[in-house]
Write a protein that holds these residues in place. Structure first.
Motif, PDB file in Angstrom:
ATOM      1  N   THR B  65       0.834  -1.209   0.000  1.00 27.41           N
ATOM      2  CA  THR B  65       0.000   0.000   0.000  1.00 27.41           C
ATOM      3  C   THR B  65       0.864   1.253   0.000  1.00 27.41           C
ATOM      4  OG1 THR B  65      -1.504  -1.285   1.358  1.00 27.41           O
ATOM      5  CG2 THR B  65      -2.014   1.034   1.096  1.00 27.41           C
ATOM      6  N   ASP B  66       1.980   1.171   0.729  1.00 27.30           N
ATOM      7  CA  ASP B  66       2.920   2.293   0.717  1.00 27.30           C
ATOM      8  C   ASP B  66       3.362   2.602  -0.702  1.00 27.30           C
ATOM      9  OD1 ASP B  66       3.082   2.953   3.380  1.00 27.30           O
ATOM     10  OD2 ASP B  66       4.512   1.366   3.806  1.00 27.30           O
ATOM     11  N   VAL B  67       3.721   1.541  -1.425  1.00 26.21           N
ATOM     12  CA  VAL B  67       4.192   1.733  -2.799  1.00 26.21           C
ATOM     13  C   VAL B  67       3.051   2.240  -3.677  1.00 26.21           C
ATOM     14  CG1 VAL B  67       5.171   0.600  -4.809  1.00 26.21           C
ATOM     15  CG2 VAL B  67       5.941  -0.035  -2.550  1.00 26.21           C
ATOM     16  N   LEU B  68       1.888   1.642  -3.473  1.00 26.06           N
ATOM     17  CA  LEU B  68       0.737   1.983  -4.310  1.00 26.06           C
ATOM     18  C   LEU B  68       0.372   3.453  -4.177  1.00 26.06           C
ATOM     19  CD1 LEU B  68      -1.444   0.579  -6.101  1.00 26.06           C
ATOM     20  CD2 LEU B  68      -2.854   0.499  -4.073  1.00 26.06           C
ATOM     21  N   THR B  69       0.387   3.948  -2.948  1.00 31.96           N
ATOM     22  CA  THR B  69      -0.052   5.323  -2.733  1.00 31.96           C
ATOM     23  C   THR B  69       1.115   6.294  -2.651  1.00 31.96           C
ATOM     24  OG1 THR B  69      -0.113   4.894  -0.380  1.00 31.96           O
ATOM     25  CG2 THR B  69      -2.168   4.652  -1.550  1.00 31.96           C
ATOM     26  N   GLY B  70       2.337   5.785  -2.878  1.00 29.66           N
ATOM     27  CA  GLY B  70       3.479   6.692  -2.917  1.00 29.66           C
ATOM     28  C   GLY B  70       3.819   7.320  -1.580  1.00 29.66           C
ATOM     29  N   ARG B  71       3.649   6.569  -0.521  1.00 26.09           N
ATOM     30  CA  ARG B  71       4.014   7.091   0.808  1.00 26.09           C
ATOM     31  C   ARG B  71       5.454   6.711   1.128  1.00 26.09           C
ATOM     32  NH1 ARG B  71       0.317  10.390   1.948  1.00 26.09           N
ATOM     33  NH2 ARG B  71       0.744  10.646  -0.237  1.00 26.09           N
ATOM     34  N   VAL B  72       5.918   7.232   2.252  1.00 27.76           N
ATOM     35  CA  VAL B  72       7.219   6.807   2.750  1.00 27.76           C
ATOM     36  C   VAL B  72       7.113   5.342   3.139  1.00 27.76           C
ATOM     37  CG1 VAL B  72       8.906   7.159   4.557  1.00 27.76           C
ATOM     38  CG2 VAL B  72       7.750   9.098   3.554  1.00 27.76           C
ATOM     39  N   PHE B  73       8.158   4.594   2.829  1.00 28.25           N
ATOM     40  CA  PHE B  73       8.152   3.164   3.105  1.00 28.25           C
ATOM     41  C   PHE B  73       7.921   2.882   4.578  1.00 28.25           C
ATOM     42  CE2 PHE B  73      10.306   0.799  -0.490  1.00 28.25           C
ATOM     43  CZ  PHE B  73       9.218  -0.028  -0.617  1.00 28.25           C
ATOM     44  N   GLY B  74       7.031   1.942   4.854  1.00 23.53           N
ATOM     45  CA  GLY B  74       6.863   1.494   6.227  1.00 23.53           C
ATOM     46  C   GLY B  74       5.742   2.172   6.980  1.00 23.53           C
ATOM     47  N   GLN B  75       5.165   3.209   6.381  1.00 28.38           N
ATOM     48  CA  GLN B  75       4.134   3.973   7.059  1.00 28.38           C
ATOM     49  C   GLN B  75       2.876   3.128   7.273  1.00 28.38           C
ATOM     50  OE1 GLN B  75       4.153   8.009   5.636  1.00 28.38           O
ATOM     51  NE2 GLN B  75       1.938   8.035   5.708  1.00 28.38           N
ATOM     52  N   TYR B  76       2.317   2.655   6.172  1.00 29.76           N
ATOM     53  CA  TYR B  76       1.139   1.797   6.276  1.00 29.76           C
ATOM     54  C   TYR B  76       1.511   0.440   6.866  1.00 29.76           C
ATOM     55  CZ  TYR B  76      -2.033   4.864   3.801  1.00 29.76           C
ATOM     56  OH  TYR B  76      -2.837   5.913   3.456  1.00 29.76           O
ATOM     57  N   LEU B 104     -17.819   0.464  16.471  1.00 29.62           N
ATOM     58  CA  LEU B 104     -17.114   1.340  17.404  1.00 29.62           C
ATOM     59  C   LEU B 104     -15.635   0.971  17.468  1.00 29.62           C
ATOM     60  CD1 LEU B 104     -18.472   3.586  19.011  1.00 29.62           C
ATOM     61  CD2 LEU B 104     -18.186   2.159  21.044  1.00 29.62           C
ATOM     62  N   PHE B 105     -15.395  -0.330  17.514  1.00 29.54           N
ATOM     63  CA  PHE B 105     -14.007  -0.802  17.527  1.00 29.54           C
ATOM     64  C   PHE B 105     -13.293  -0.402  16.241  1.00 29.54           C
ATOM     65  CE2 PHE B 105     -11.000  -4.131  16.269  1.00 29.54           C
ATOM     66  CZ  PHE B 105     -10.085  -4.010  17.304  1.00 29.54           C
ATOM     67  N   ILE B 106     -13.992  -0.588  15.110  1.00 30.08           N
ATOM     68  CA  ILE B 106     -13.421  -0.223  13.816  1.00 30.08           C
ATOM     69  C   ILE B 106     -13.093   1.263  13.780  1.00 30.08           C
ATOM     70  CG2 ILE B 106     -13.871  -0.080  11.328  1.00 30.08           C
ATOM     71  CD1 ILE B 106     -13.473  -2.896  12.409  1.00 30.08           C
ATOM     72  N   PHE B 107     -14.010   2.036  14.360  1.00 34.23           N
ATOM     73  CA  PHE B 107     -13.798   3.487  14.402  1.00 34.23           C
ATOM     74  C   PHE B 107     -12.492   3.814  15.109  1.00 34.23           C
ATOM     75  CE2 PHE B 107     -14.329   7.501  16.693  1.00 34.23           C
ATOM     76  CZ  PHE B 107     -14.529   8.359  15.627  1.00 34.23           C
ATOM     77  N   SER B 108     -12.290   3.178  16.255  1.00 34.85           N
ATOM     78  CA  SER B 108     -11.062   3.483  17.002  1.00 34.85           C
ATOM     79  C   SER B 108      -9.832   3.012  16.234  1.00 34.85           C
ATOM     80  CB  SER B 108     -11.119   2.880  18.399  1.00 34.85           C
ATOM     81  OG  SER B 108     -11.469   1.527  18.314  1.00 34.85           O
ATOM     82  N   CYS B 109      -9.966   1.867  15.548  1.00 32.10           N
ATOM     83  CA  CYS B 109      -8.845   1.358  14.757  1.00 32.10           C
ATOM     84  C   CYS B 109      -8.475   2.357  13.664  1.00 32.10           C
ATOM     85  CB  CYS B 109      -9.202   0.032  14.097  1.00 32.10           C
ATOM     86  SG  CYS B 109      -9.001  -1.373  15.164  1.00 32.10           S
ATOM     87  N   LEU B 110      -9.480   2.802  12.921  1.00 32.90           N
ATOM     88  CA  LEU B 110      -9.228   3.719  11.814  1.00 32.90           C
ATOM     89  C   LEU B 110      -8.659   5.037  12.331  1.00 32.90           C
ATOM     90  CD1 LEU B 110     -12.420   3.149   9.641  1.00 32.90           C
ATOM     91  CD2 LEU B 110     -10.111   2.396   9.149  1.00 32.90           C
ATOM     92  N   LEU B 111      -9.210   5.473  13.466  1.00 35.10           N
ATOM     93  CA  LEU B 111      -8.731   6.724  14.055  1.00 35.10           C
ATOM     94  C   LEU B 111      -7.269   6.586  14.440  1.00 35.10           C
ATOM     95  CD1 LEU B 111      -9.901   9.498  14.840  1.00 35.10           C
ATOM     96  CD2 LEU B 111     -10.148   8.613  17.153  1.00 35.10           C
ATOM     97  N   PHE B 112      -6.946   5.449  15.058  1.00 38.99           N
ATOM     98  CA  PHE B 112      -5.572   5.203  15.468  1.00 38.99           C
ATOM     99  C   PHE B 112      -4.650   5.219  14.257  1.00 38.99           C
ATOM    100  CE2 PHE B 112      -2.228   1.955  16.014  1.00 38.99           C
ATOM    101  CZ  PHE B 112      -1.503   2.592  17.005  1.00 38.99           C
ATOM    102  N   SER B 113      -5.080   4.543  13.184  1.00 39.10           N
ATOM    103  CA  SER B 113      -4.243   4.496  11.985  1.00 39.10           C
ATOM    104  C   SER B 113      -4.046   5.892  11.396  1.00 39.10           C
ATOM    105  CB  SER B 113      -4.876   3.539  10.965  1.00 39.10           C
ATOM    106  OG  SER B 113      -4.967   4.108   9.702  1.00 39.10           O
ATOM    107  N   GLN B 114      -5.122   6.666  11.393  1.00 39.50           N
ATOM    108  CA  GLN B 114      -5.032   8.010  10.826  1.00 39.50           C
ATOM    109  C   GLN B 114      -4.123   8.913  11.665  1.00 39.50           C
ATOM    110  OE1 GLN B 114      -6.274   7.915   8.022  1.00 39.50           O
ATOM    111  NE2 GLN B 114      -7.289   9.760   7.339  1.00 39.50           N
ATOM    112  N   ILE B 115      -4.242   8.767  12.990  1.00 43.77           N
ATOM    113  CA  ILE B 115      -3.374   9.561  13.872  1.00 43.77           C
ATOM    114  C   ILE B 115      -1.916   9.187  13.645  1.00 43.77           C
ATOM    115  CG2 ILE B 115      -2.694   9.863  16.284  1.00 43.77           C
ATOM    116  CD1 ILE B 115      -5.653   9.674  17.009  1.00 43.77           C
ATOM    117  N   LEU B 116      -1.690   7.876  13.525  1.00 44.04           N
ATOM    118  CA  LEU B 116      -0.321   7.389  13.318  1.00 44.04           C
ATOM    119  C   LEU B 116       0.242   7.943  12.011  1.00 44.04           C
ATOM    120  CD1 LEU B 116       1.545   5.338  14.819  1.00 44.04           C
ATOM    121  CD2 LEU B 116       0.908   3.714  13.046  1.00 44.04           C
TER     122      LEU B 116
END
Lengths: 330, 161
Positions: B65-76, B104-116
């Motif tokens: 996904t990092d490669v696909l979206t052109g992010r810094v390696f290791g982020q996703y 609700l759990f999914i929400f917290s997961c997604l939020l955590f990922s976005q914050i990270l």
């Protein structure tokens, strides 16, 4: 384990370019997806092309012919102006950058990062694309190649908040820097003093400083602004000339990005036409590279190279140098 | 169990489809709220078949996904492996949850990922935060019941064979 590995990757990528090859390898796996997602757009485009009616095509053809006619007439004048420019620059012992090679790349309609102005095109390192290459469209500067992968490359638009482009006002040559705003229709010019000679409607062109963008391409047009007397700098905005949100075809440019020195003309000189070579050769022969002076004297070689030497000046330097050596020996 | 080998194909296909959805250009404002489909699919499979989806898989998919979206390696890769670790630990409990509670759990997961992701981005270079940066978290949460039923159908359709 995974955490340590990811953190290690993050740090190495941030510090160096050592992971570029790994990214290229992985991108071969992932790039087919980009093309797959782009496929519907291509198909729709092709179908609309093929079901276009005869009269529309005819109309479009006539319009294009008119446009081409006008452009050609303009180019007639351009050629003479270009030669005059070369002559004048030769008198000033300045080198002239000629011939940029272009590659048409098509935008892949995919969306990788919603809040960044980065687009993906379908040409990559297989076509010789490399990072920091300028990208244009028919109206102006679009951006620069940000990352080149084997089958695709990412292009950072000039409106990206992390992008800045050195520009100058076409009217008076005032130099400044245009910084992206994050919106596709706006650039900021934050480094102009309050009394700067800039007006709404001024055309901003690339200044060629910084070496990434060749000079003279239109970038943006200055918007309306009100000078604020209580602040040292005015915040001026400009609208990009390029159709950043509409164009599907982009031009990737190859230009010799080595800095222009005043006394040693580059080997792009031979692209001049023969009659004007004489002043150039005599004007610079005293303090120029043997390559440049030799090729300037050797006009037939210069003509033959005319079409090839555009853009790839580096690869064609060697024959020129050899030519020069033999000349000097004689 | 019957789903010992063939399950991989399904998981792989859904992940690929999620990746396609991830980079599909949506018209106008919809593109800003495109949720992280890859993470949602990964979470589903981690809860449904934890013996099939491990942290390593999540890490590899994150890298892609990092490669696909052109992010810094290791982020996703980092975000996905952390969240999948969490899901693997809690998968027995999560299966018992009714859908709203799961969301609700999914929400917290997604939020955590976005914050990270934001935090990692901010380390590289200071960025300003749009309010719409958080919208994919909400849309992802709303999409979860849909995705859950869809993927559940995908998973069970082969088991009935």
């Amino acid at each position: 384990m995974a955490i340590i590995a990811s953190v290690a990757l993050l740090i190495t990528e941030h510090r160096s370019h050592r992971l570029d090859s790994l990214r290229a390898t992985l991108s071969v796996l992932v790039d087919p997806l980009k093309y797959l997602v782009d496929l519907p757009t291509v198909l729709i485009e092709q179908t609309t092309e093929s079901v276009r009616s005869y009269s529309t095509l005819k109309k479009e053809n006539a319009q294009l012919r008119d446009e081409q006619f006008i452009d050609k007439t303009r180019l007639l004048k351009f050629e003479s102006l270009e030669k005059e420019n070369i002559r004048l620059r030769a008198l000033l012992e300045n080198s002239f950058k000629l011939g940029e090679q272009l590659l048409i790349a098509e935008l892949l309609s995919i969306n990788t990062a919603p809040y960044e102005n980065i687009v993906v095109v379908n040409k990559g390192t297989r076509f010789g694309v490399h990072p920091q290459q300028p990208v244009l469209d028919a109206n102006g500067v679009v951006g620069q190649v940000f990352r080149a992968l084997p089958f695709s490359s990412e292009i950072m638009l000039i409106t990206d908040p992390n992008h800045a482009i050195p520009v100058q006002v076409n009217r008076n040559g005032l130099l400044t820097i245009a910084v992206g705003s994050g919106q596709l229709n706006r650039l900021n010019l934050p480094f102009l003093p309050n009394n700067a000679d800039i007006r709404p409607g001024d055309l901003l062109i690339t200044s060629g400083l910084g070496g990434t963008f060749p000079s003279g391409y239109p970038v943006a047009i200055v918007d309306d602004f009100t000078p604020m007397s209580n602040k040292p700098f005015v915040n001026i905005t400009a609208t990009p000339k390029a159709m950043l949100d509409r164009n599907r075809e982009l031009l990737i440019v190859w230009s010799d990005s080595s800095p222009v020195s005043l006394t040693t003309p580059l080997s792009e000189k031979p692209t001049e036409s023969p009659p004007h070579d004489q002043p150039a050769g005599t004007g610079t022969v005293g303090n120029s590279l043997p390559a440049a002076s030799g090729s300037a004297r050797n006009t037939p070689a210069g003509i033959n190279r005319d079409d090839k030497s555009a853009g790839s000046g580096l690869t064609h330097k060697t024959p020129v140098a050899e030519q020069a050596d033999t000349d000097n020996d004689e | 169990m019957m789903n010992s080998y063939a399950g991989f194909g399904r998981i792989f296909l859904t992940i690929v489809m999620a990746m396609c959805l991830r980079i599909t250009p949506w018209p106008g404002f919809l593109s800003g709220i495109n949720p992280d489909w890859v993470l949602l699919a990964l979470i589903y499979w981690a809860i449904a078949v934890p013996e099939r989806v491990g942290i390593f898989h999540a890490w590899i998919i994150g890298l892609l996904t990092d490669v696909l979206t052109g992010r810094v390696f290791g982020q996703y890769a980092l975000a996905y492996s952390l969240i999948i670790y969490l899901c693997l630990i809690m998968h027995k409990r999560l299966r018992q949850f009714p859908l709203p509670q799961q969301s609700l759990f999914i929400f917290s997961c997604l939020l955590f990922s976005q914050i990270l992701l934001f935090w990692l981005k901010n380390i590289q270079h200071p960025t300003q935060l749009h309010a719409s940066f958080w919208l994919p978290v909400f849309t992802g949460t709303f999409c979860w019941p849909l995705l859950y039923t869809a993927l559940r159908r995908v998973r069970l359709s082969r088991r009935t064979k």
